[in-house]
Design a protein around this motif. Structure first.
Motif, PDB file in Angstrom:
ATOM      1  N   VAL A  71       0.887  -1.115  -0.191  1.00 13.26           N
ATOM      2  CA  VAL A  71      -0.102  -0.184  -0.018  1.00 13.26           C
ATOM      3  C   VAL A  71       0.896   1.437   0.194  1.00 13.26           C
ATOM      4  CG1 VAL A  71      -1.705   1.048   1.402  1.00 13.26           C
ATOM      5  CG2 VAL A  71      -1.833  -1.018   1.183  1.00 13.26           C
ATOM      6  N   THR A  72       1.929   1.274   1.212  1.00 10.03           N
ATOM      7  CA  THR A  72       2.762   2.305   1.088  1.00 10.03           C
ATOM      8  C   THR A  72       4.116   1.885   0.986  1.00 10.03           C
ATOM      9  OG1 THR A  72       3.284   2.169   3.461  1.00 10.03           O
ATOM     10  CG2 THR A  72       1.254   3.439   2.634  1.00 10.03           C
ATOM     11  N   GLY A  73       4.601   0.770   0.940  1.00 10.47           N
ATOM     12  CA  GLY A  73       5.872   0.120   0.974  1.00 10.47           C
ATOM     13  C   GLY A  73       6.453   0.309   2.258  1.00 10.47           C
ATOM     14  N   ASN A  74       5.685   0.362   3.442  1.00 13.79           N
ATOM     15  CA  ASN A  74       6.525   0.587   4.548  1.00 13.79           C
ATOM     16  C   ASN A  74       7.010  -1.054   5.022  1.00 13.79           C
ATOM     17  OD1 ASN A  74       7.163   2.254   6.856  1.00 13.79           O
ATOM     18  ND2 ASN A  74       5.656   0.823   7.973  1.00 13.79           N
ATOM     19  N   LEU A  75       5.845  -1.985   4.887  1.00 14.06           N
ATOM     20  CA  LEU A  75       6.261  -3.364   5.535  1.00 14.06           C
ATOM     21  C   LEU A  75       7.269  -3.738   4.707  1.00 14.06           C
ATOM     22  CD1 LEU A  75       5.432  -5.909   6.860  1.00 14.06           C
ATOM     23  CD2 LEU A  75       3.934  -6.481   4.842  1.00 14.06           C
ATOM     24  N   ARG A  76       7.476  -3.728   3.265  1.00 19.07           N
ATOM     25  CA  ARG A  76       8.301  -4.127   2.634  1.00 19.07           C
ATOM     26  C   ARG A  76       9.900  -3.468   2.986  1.00 19.07           C
ATOM     27  NH1 ARG A  76      10.058  -2.540  -3.064  1.00 19.07           N
ATOM     28  NH2 ARG A  76      10.389  -4.675  -4.141  1.00 19.07           N
ATOM     29  N   ARG A  77       9.951  -2.429   3.387  1.00 16.03           N
ATOM     30  CA  ARG A  77      10.962  -1.449   3.801  1.00 16.03           C
ATOM     31  C   ARG A  77      11.537  -1.860   5.015  1.00 16.03           C
ATOM     32  NH1 ARG A  77       8.253   2.666   1.445  1.00 16.03           N
ATOM     33  NH2 ARG A  77       7.465   3.503   3.426  1.00 16.03           N
ATOM     34  N   SER A  78      10.543  -2.557   6.029  1.00 16.43           N
ATOM     35  CA  SER A  78      10.777  -2.938   7.051  1.00 16.43           C
ATOM     36  C   SER A  78      11.699  -4.151   7.353  1.00 16.43           C
ATOM     37  CB  SER A  78       9.657  -2.957   8.187  1.00 16.43           C
ATOM     38  OG  SER A  78       8.828  -4.106   8.001  1.00 16.43           O
ATOM     39  N   ARG A  79      11.927  -5.028   6.350  1.00 14.72           N
ATOM     40  CA  ARG A  79      12.558  -6.363   6.444  1.00 14.72           C
ATOM     41  C   ARG A  79      13.872  -6.103   6.810  1.00 14.72           C
ATOM     42  NH1 ARG A  79      12.643  -4.887   0.815  1.00 14.72           N
ATOM     43  NH2 ARG A  79      14.325  -6.061  -0.424  1.00 14.72           N
ATOM     44  N   LEU A  80      14.657  -7.009   7.237  1.00 13.15           N
ATOM     45  CA  LEU A  80      16.051  -7.071   7.822  1.00 13.15           C
ATOM     46  C   LEU A  80      16.511  -8.489   7.803  1.00 13.15           C
ATOM     47  CD1 LEU A  80      16.565  -4.554  10.935  1.00 13.15           C
ATOM     48  CD2 LEU A  80      17.116  -4.141   8.442  1.00 13.15           C
ATOM     49  N   ALA A  81      17.812  -8.402   7.675  1.00 11.48           N
ATOM     50  CA  ALA A  81      18.711  -9.835   7.791  1.00 11.48           C
ATOM     51  C   ALA A  81      19.858  -9.806   8.558  1.00 11.48           C
ATOM     52  CB  ALA A  81      19.152 -10.429   6.206  1.00 11.48           C
ATOM     53  N   SER A  82      19.920 -11.059   9.343  1.00  9.15           N
ATOM     54  CA  SER A  82      21.101 -11.001  10.250  1.00  9.15           C
ATOM     55  C   SER A  82      21.788 -12.265  10.238  1.00  9.15           C
ATOM     56  CB  SER A  82      20.670 -10.611  11.667  1.00  9.15           C
ATOM     57  OG  SER A  82      21.642 -10.729  12.523  1.00  9.15           O
ATOM     58  N   THR A  83      22.974 -12.459  10.791  1.00  9.27           N
ATOM     59  CA  THR A  83      23.375 -13.698  11.114  1.00  9.27           C
ATOM     60  C   THR A  83      23.517 -13.887  12.631  1.00  9.27           C
ATOM     61  OG1 THR A  83      25.871 -12.766  10.662  1.00  9.27           O
ATOM     62  CG2 THR A  83      24.746 -14.031   8.968  1.00  9.27           C
ATOM     63  N   ASP A  84      23.357 -12.983  13.347  1.00  9.22           N
ATOM     64  CA  ASP A  84      23.425 -12.832  14.630  1.00  9.22           C
ATOM     65  C   ASP A  84      21.959 -13.232  15.477  1.00  9.22           C
ATOM     66  OD1 ASP A  84      26.038 -12.116  14.519  1.00  9.22           O
ATOM     67  OD2 ASP A  84      25.491 -10.172  14.532  1.00  9.22           O
ATOM     68  N   SER A  85      20.966 -12.709  15.077  1.00  9.30           N
ATOM     69  CA  SER A  85      19.866 -12.827  15.746  1.00  9.30           C
ATOM     70  C   SER A  85      18.487 -12.427  15.064  1.00  9.30           C
ATOM     71  CB  SER A  85      19.643 -12.227  17.111  1.00  9.30           C
ATOM     72  OG  SER A  85      19.844 -10.768  16.947  1.00  9.30           O
ATOM     73  N   MET A  86      17.517 -12.942  15.305  1.00 14.72           N
ATOM     74  CA  MET A  86      16.264 -12.447  14.553  1.00 14.72           C
ATOM     75  C   MET A  86      15.908 -10.828  14.779  1.00 14.72           C
ATOM     76  SD  MET A  86      14.057 -13.813  12.721  1.00 14.72           S
ATOM     77  CE  MET A  86      12.575 -13.681  12.289  1.00 14.72           C
ATOM     78  N   PRO A  87      15.594 -10.140  13.713  1.00 16.14           N
ATOM     79  CA  PRO A  87      15.313  -8.744  13.703  1.00 16.14           C
ATOM     80  C   PRO A  87      14.182  -8.644  14.648  1.00 16.14           C
ATOM     81  CG  PRO A  87      16.018  -9.536  11.575  1.00 16.14           C
ATOM     82  CD  PRO A  87      15.945 -10.703  12.257  1.00 16.14           C
ATOM     83  N   ARG A  88      14.049  -7.579  15.528  1.00 17.59           N
ATOM     84  CA  ARG A  88      12.935  -7.539  16.233  1.00 17.59           C
ATOM     85  C   ARG A  88      11.867  -6.347  15.939  1.00 17.59           C
ATOM     86  NH1 ARG A  88      13.794  -9.801  21.390  1.00 17.59           N
ATOM     87  NH2 ARG A  88      15.913  -9.850  21.866  1.00 17.59           N
ATOM     88  N   ALA A  89      10.714  -6.694  15.987  1.00 17.03           N
ATOM     89  CA  ALA A  89       9.584  -5.920  15.702  1.00 17.03           C
ATOM     90  C   ALA A  89       9.612  -4.595  16.320  1.00 17.03           C
ATOM     91  CB  ALA A  89       8.338  -6.498  15.632  1.00 17.03           C
ATOM     92  N   GLY A  90       9.428  -3.405  15.594  1.00 15.76           N
ATOM     93  CA  GLY A  90       9.449  -2.104  16.396  1.00 15.76           C
ATOM     94  C   GLY A  90       9.576  -1.063  15.552  1.00 15.76           C
ATOM     95  N   GLY A  91       8.778  -0.192  15.710  1.00 17.84           N
ATOM     96  CA  GLY A  91       8.954   1.081  14.705  1.00 17.84           C
ATOM     97  C   GLY A  91       7.734   1.052  13.846  1.00 17.84           C
ATOM     98  N   ARG A  92       7.432   2.134  13.544  1.00 17.98           N
ATOM     99  CA  ARG A  92       6.142   2.168  12.438  1.00 17.98           C
ATOM    100  C   ARG A  92       6.342   2.706  11.205  1.00 17.98           C
ATOM    101  NH1 ARG A  92       2.168   1.646  15.793  1.00 17.98           N
ATOM    102  NH2 ARG A  92       2.092   2.235  18.221  1.00 17.98           N
ATOM    103  N   GLU A  93       7.624   3.483  10.865  1.00 18.16           N
ATOM    104  CA  GLU A  93       7.709   4.056   9.537  1.00 18.16           C
ATOM    105  C   GLU A  93       9.098   3.705   9.209  1.00 18.16           C
ATOM    106  OE1 GLU A  93       7.109   8.081   7.089  1.00 18.16           O
ATOM    107  OE2 GLU A  93       6.007   7.786   8.997  1.00 18.16           O
ATOM    108  N   PHE A  94       9.287   3.164   7.941  1.00 21.65           N
ATOM    109  CA  PHE A  94      10.704   2.976   7.431  1.00 21.65           C
ATOM    110  C   PHE A  94      10.653   3.559   5.984  1.00 21.65           C
ATOM    111  CE2 PHE A  94       9.042  -0.285  10.359  1.00 21.65           C
ATOM    112  CZ  PHE A  94      10.185  -0.464  11.436  1.00 21.65           C
TER     113      PHE A  94
END
Length: 142
Positions: free
Chosen positions: A51-74
């Protein structure tokens, strides 16, 4: 060590090294293609609702730990971050992938954008293996 043994050791060592390099290339290619599949918008044939692309922009990757949810606008597209994590991976490392948008779970429950992409992972990985193998020139292929 005899010259014959030294040649065998050198040949075997080179084969092991190239096999590890191909395996790593396959893993990296598979994960990069999976990220593309997950982030592909519905309007372009994918399952990611945009819709706005915000969800798509909120994705992250890591080799250390699972990215945490938090934040509203990316604001920034995380493609470079995800690609960087994948490019730096080594054999045996874990790969974590997630979304920071707090509503990502609700959207996943309704749309299944992540689940549908992960279900296709065997196909994605097989295609990645063909890509990696096609880069190998002048070698016997199974």
């Amino acid at each position: 060590m005899t010259p014959t043994n030294a040649k065998f050791v050198a040949t075997t060592s080179a084969w092991v090294h190239s096999s590890k390099a191909r395996m790593l290339a396959w893993v990296r290619t598979s994960l990069q293609d999976l990220d593309r599949e997950i982030a592909l918008p519905v309007a372009r044939g994918g399952n990611m609702p945009v819709v706005t692309g915000n969800l798509r922009r909120s994705r992250l990757a890591s080799t250390d730990s699972m990215p945490r949810a938090g934040g509203r606008e990316f604001k920034a597209d995380p493609g470079a971050q995800v690609t960087g994590v994948i490019a730096s991976m080594q054999i045996g490392q874990r790969f974590f992938y997630g979304f920071q948008a707090v509503y990502a779970r609700r959207v996943e429950e309704v749309r299944g954008f992540l689940r549908l992409a992960v279900q296709r992972f065997p196909e994605i990985a097989a295609a990645a293996a063909r890509k990696v193998q096609s880069r190998v020139t002048g070698r016997n292929r199974p």
